[in-house]
Design an enzyme around this catalytic site. Structure first.
Site, PDB file in Angstrom:
ATOM      1  N   TYR A   1       0.851  -1.188   0.000  1.00 22.29           N
ATOM      2  CA  TYR A   1       0.000   0.000   0.000  1.00 22.29           C
ATOM      3  C   TYR A   1       0.885   1.236   0.000  1.00 22.29           C
ATOM      4  O   TYR A   1       1.018   1.952   0.995  1.00 22.29           O
ATOM      5  CB  TYR A   1      -0.940  -0.006   1.198  1.00 22.29           C
ATOM      6  CG  TYR A   1      -1.846  -1.213   1.277  1.00 22.29           C
ATOM      7  CD1 TYR A   1      -2.041  -2.051   0.175  1.00 22.29           C
ATOM      8  CD2 TYR A   1      -2.517  -1.529   2.453  1.00 22.29           C
ATOM      9  CE1 TYR A   1      -2.862  -3.155   0.246  1.00 22.29           C
ATOM     10  CE2 TYR A   1      -3.348  -2.636   2.535  1.00 22.29           C
ATOM     11  CZ  TYR A   1      -3.514  -3.450   1.430  1.00 22.29           C
ATOM     12  OH  TYR A   1      -4.330  -4.553   1.503  1.00 22.29           O
TER      13      TYR A   1
ATOM     14  N   HIS B   1       0.899 -12.045   1.187  1.00 19.17           N
ATOM     15  CA  HIS B   1       0.107 -11.091   0.413  1.00 19.17           C
ATOM     16  C   HIS B   1      -0.178 -11.639  -0.992  1.00 19.17           C
ATOM     17  O   HIS B   1       0.591 -11.461  -1.926  1.00 19.17           O
ATOM     18  CB  HIS B   1       0.805  -9.738   0.315  1.00 19.17           C
ATOM     19  CG  HIS B   1      -0.142  -8.636  -0.065  1.00 19.17           C
ATOM     20  ND1 HIS B   1       0.143  -7.305   0.093  1.00 19.17           N
ATOM     21  CD2 HIS B   1      -1.401  -8.664  -0.583  1.00 19.17           C
ATOM     22  CE1 HIS B   1      -0.875  -6.566  -0.304  1.00 19.17           C
ATOM     23  NE2 HIS B   1      -1.828  -7.385  -0.734  1.00 19.17           N
TER      24      HIS B   1
END
Length: 321
Positions: free
Chosen positions: A57, A127
């Site tokens: 992010y 992830h």
């Protein structure tokens, strides 16, 4: 706010949690740092005690921007909340390719701890590996090391490319390698439901539900004439794909009732009503949106007839982000 136990971890999490992707880049339109900090603090005031973030992010120039924002917001409040982050995908490292091996998990955790201004992460997720081929055997050695050092408490798998990686999640759960999964689940995408039921019931795996507003379509604000800002996530859809999604949302509006006054609240409550869910990730970008999300926690559950109709009305699973 109501709270639920995160499977076998024993952690007590707020039913509504806050995801921080929007605080790291422009994928959902972007949020200024000061506004992100304000929203996170509003979440704490509303009873949210779990915040989800990731090194990915960020931007093509800086990893973990959202982690930095979260770290600043939680300074002096770390003991009041739980943090989940991830590893394996970094925009600024090796062209953003998958990085699921020993030295990277160790380095990634150190980098995240520094950005978060903390000395431990409650849940560390893989992830979104796209296949088992991306997983190096030595990654488990790295995970064991950071756990022994007290830098990570529990391990999870944030699932993407569901059909390719569902079995990997099942195997890891059975082998005791993971304690938590994070899955896409919404009125418009229910492909993970059977996996959630199996893992939560048989193995006591905790479950984070994400993309519960179907990338904003269940916000009730998108129309067939909506034009998305360039480079945002939904800009990829054709007019036909946009219309299909808007029509599907219209079909679900029967879920709005006396104590559920809008589509986002209805969508989040529907996810909370599904078996096995530990917490529902809100992608709220401001305190107003967050207040609406939190209200789903105290709304009455849908009836069996309402849930049955909602099931019947979905003709296909719309693709995840």
């Amino acid at each position: 706010m109501k709270y639920r136990t995160l499977g076998r971890t024993g952690l007590e999490l707020s039913e509504i949690s806050l995801g921080t992707w929007a605080f790291g880049n422009n994928v959902y339109g972007g949020v200024a740092e000061k506004d992100g900090i304000k929203t996170i603090n509003a979440g704490i005031d509303l009873g949210i005690n779990i915040f989800d973030t990731a090194p990915q992010y960020g931007t093509d120039k800086q990893d973990g921007v959202a982690e930095i924002v979260l770290g600043k917001a939680l300074k002096g409040k770390r003991d009041k909340v739980h943090i989940s982050s991830k590893f394996g995908r970094n925009p600024c490292i090796e062209g953003g390719r998958s990085l699921f091996y020993k030295s990277r998990v160790i380095d990634s955790v150190e980098e995240s701890l520094k950005r978060l201004q903390t000395d431990y992460i409650d849940v560390l997720f893989f992830h979104s590996p796209f296949s088992s081929d991306e997983i190096h055997d030595d990654v488990w050695e790295g995970i064991e090391q950071v756990k022994k050092q007290g830098k990570v408490r529990f391990i999870g798998h944030s699932i993407s490319m569901f059909n390719q990686t569902e079995n990997m999640a099942r195997e890891w759960a059975k082998e005791g390698k993971i304690d938590v999964v994070q899955v896409v689940l919404s009125l418009m995408n229910r492909e993970a439901q059977q996996l959630v039921n199996t893992l939560s019931k048989e193995l006591n795996i905790g479950v984070f539900a994400r993309e519960c507003l179907a990338n904003g379509f269940l916000s009730g604000t998108i129309t067939k004439n909506t034009v998305f800002e360039k480079n945002t996530l939904n800009a990829r859809y054709s007019k036909t794909a946009l219309a299909d999604r808007v029509d599907q949302v219209e079909a679900f509006k029967f879920l709005i009732r006396d104590d559920i006054t809008n589509m986002p609240q209805a969508a989040l409550k529907w996810v909370l009503d599904q078996e096995g869910i530990s917490t529902v990730l809100s992608g709220a970008k401001n305190s107003y949106e967050l207040e609406g999300a939190v209200s789903a926690s105290t709304a009455k559950s849908f009836t069996a007839d309402e849930l049955k109709l909602a099931k019947t009305l979905l003709k296909k699973d719309f693709e995840a982000a």
